[in-house]
Enzyme design. Structure first.
Site, PDB file in Angstrom:
ATOM      1  N   ASP A  52      -3.749  -1.708 -12.954  1.00  0.00           N
ATOM      2  CA  ASP A  52      -3.722  -1.607 -11.487  1.00  0.00           C
ATOM      3  C   ASP A  52      -5.144  -1.503 -10.922  1.00  0.00           C
ATOM      4  OD1 ASP A  52      -0.974  -1.718 -11.185  1.00  0.00           O
ATOM      5  OD2 ASP A  52      -0.731   0.443 -11.442  1.00  0.00           O
ATOM      6  N   GLY A  53      -5.999  -0.773 -11.641  1.00  0.00           N
ATOM      7  CA  GLY A  53      -7.381  -0.595 -11.187  1.00  0.00           C
ATOM      8  C   GLY A  53      -8.091  -1.942 -11.085  1.00  0.00           C
ATOM      9  N   THR A 164       2.996   5.172  -3.939  1.00  0.00           N
ATOM     10  CA  THR A 164       3.377   5.628  -5.283  1.00  0.00           C
ATOM     11  C   THR A 164       2.155   6.069  -6.095  1.00  0.00           C
ATOM     12  OG1 THR A 164       3.305   3.298  -5.876  1.00  0.00           O
ATOM     13  CG2 THR A 164       5.485   4.251  -5.529  1.00  0.00           C
ATOM     14  N   TYR A 166      -1.912   7.971  -5.367  1.00  0.00           N
ATOM     15  CA  TYR A 166      -2.477   9.292  -5.023  1.00  0.00           C
ATOM     16  C   TYR A 166      -1.540  10.049  -4.076  1.00  0.00           C
ATOM     17  CZ  TYR A 166      -6.642  12.296  -4.219  1.00  0.00           C
ATOM     18  OH  TYR A 166      -7.547  13.327  -4.164  1.00  0.00           O
ATOM     19  N   LYS A 168       1.590  10.036  -3.815  1.00  0.00           N
ATOM     20  CA  LYS A 168       2.777  10.628  -4.457  1.00  0.00           C
ATOM     21  C   LYS A 168       2.408  11.923  -5.178  1.00  0.00           C
ATOM     22  CE  LYS A 168       6.827   9.533  -7.192  1.00  0.00           C
ATOM     23  NZ  LYS A 168       6.772  10.727  -8.037  1.00  0.00           N
ATOM     24  N   SER A 169       1.178  11.975  -5.701  1.00  0.00           N
ATOM     25  CA  SER A 169       0.757  13.190  -6.412  1.00  0.00           C
ATOM     26  C   SER A 169       0.643  14.396  -5.490  1.00  0.00           C
ATOM     27  CB  SER A 169      -0.603  12.962  -7.082  1.00  0.00           C
ATOM     28  OG  SER A 169      -0.559  11.863  -7.914  1.00  0.00           O
TER      29      SER A 169
END
Ligand code: NAD
Length: 267
Positions: A52-53, A164, A166, A168-169
């Site tokens: 993803d990065g 979904t 950062y 989401k955390s």
């Protein structure tokens, strides 16, 4: 007849292992009459290789183009949010992009303007965080309404696909990318008799503008994150954040909807 997209740009980390993997991808693409281009400006398909990065970086480094198709190829064990294809299953990708009727999925992005001048886009989120062990204070405006004064570690303003990550955390909601909106989530706000914030995440329509005015009181050198990159501007007074009119287009596949990804990843 649909116009065939056939100029591919590969975005990847130029290390030995990835370069070898990309070499076989290039051979395969040539076999299928794609042109490999070295300048992303000439591409109509941009493919990231990594995770993803790498996908977030590919989109950023190629200027958030909304006139081409992006695809993420995972080199990790599993697929991820932006990687719909696996490096060992390239036939699936060739099949998807050679199809004359490629169905496209559109991901909303946000636009951030700093002090009425510099502007940038984000696909996951814009984060603003204190850079020292001290809280910082921001006035939060929705359109022209002064909504709250925030004191704490910072805030995250996420897109639906970034919901979904950062967001989401910190207990933000997962948002369907078919909804054009932005979500604002707090990072450790102080709530007492002097400072009061909403405390929960809130979701703004794509027609609204969020303004964060950094108070000169205390620490006003926050770190601004644009997805996985930090912004180098040090002194910032104001951020205007809204949904942008750019969308990132990816290939729509069967059995790989956003909610299937959410289920696959989290449940
Ligand atoms: P990274 O190497 O720190 O990995 C972050 C993880 O988040 C990876 O597993 C990645 O696959 C996953 N991820 C990235 N985008 C996602 C998305 N939209 N939905 C679900 N998962 C996602 O960094 P990276 O791979 O370069 O990703 C950058 C992102 O990491 C940032 O945009 C931010 O959202 C996230 N991040 C999360 C936290 C946290 O959860 N505490 C802290 C910093 C950054």
């Amino acid at each position: 007849m649909a116009e065939r997209r056939n100029n591919i740009y590969f975005f990847y980390k130029r290390d030995e292992k990835t370069s070898a993997q990309v070499k076989s991808l290039i051979d395969l693409a040539n076999e299928h009459e794609f042109n490999i281009v070295n300048d992303y400006r000439n591409a109509n398909i941009i493919v990231s290789i990594g995770g993803d990065g790498a996908f977030l970086q590919a989109v950023r480094k190629t200027g958030f183009r909304d006139d081409c198709l992006y695809a993420g190829i995972s080199t990790h064990n599993s697929l991820s949010f932006y990687c719909d294809f696996h490096i060992d299953d390239i036939d699936k990708m060739i099949e998807a992009i050679t199809n004359e009727r490629v169905e496209v999925r559109k991901y909303p992005t946000i636009q951030v303007t700093i002090d009425n001048s510099t502007s940038f886009y984000c696909l996951n989120e814009c984060s603003i965080r204190s850079s020292i062990i001290k809280t910082f204070v921001m006035d939060v405006f929705i359109d022209e309404l002064h909504f709250e004064t925030f004191r704490g570690d910072g805030m995250i303003v996420a897109t639906p696909t970034g919901s979904t990550a950062y967001n989401k955390s910190v207990n933000g909601a997962v948002v369907d990318p078919l909804l054009p909106c932005i979500q604002v989530s707090e990072l450790a706000s102080i709530n007492n008799n002097h400072y009061r914030t909403l405390g929960s995440s809130f979701i703004l329509s794509g027609k609204r503008k969020l303004t964060l005015k950094i108070s000169p009181e205390g620490n006003h050198y926050p770190i601004i994150g644009m997805d996985n990159e930090a912004l180098s501007i040090r002194h910032i007074e104001k951020l205007d954040i809204s949904l942008s009119d750019k969308v990132i287009k990816t290939v729509k596949l069967k059995d790989n909807s956003f909610w299937q990804k959410v289920k696959r990843t989290f449940l």
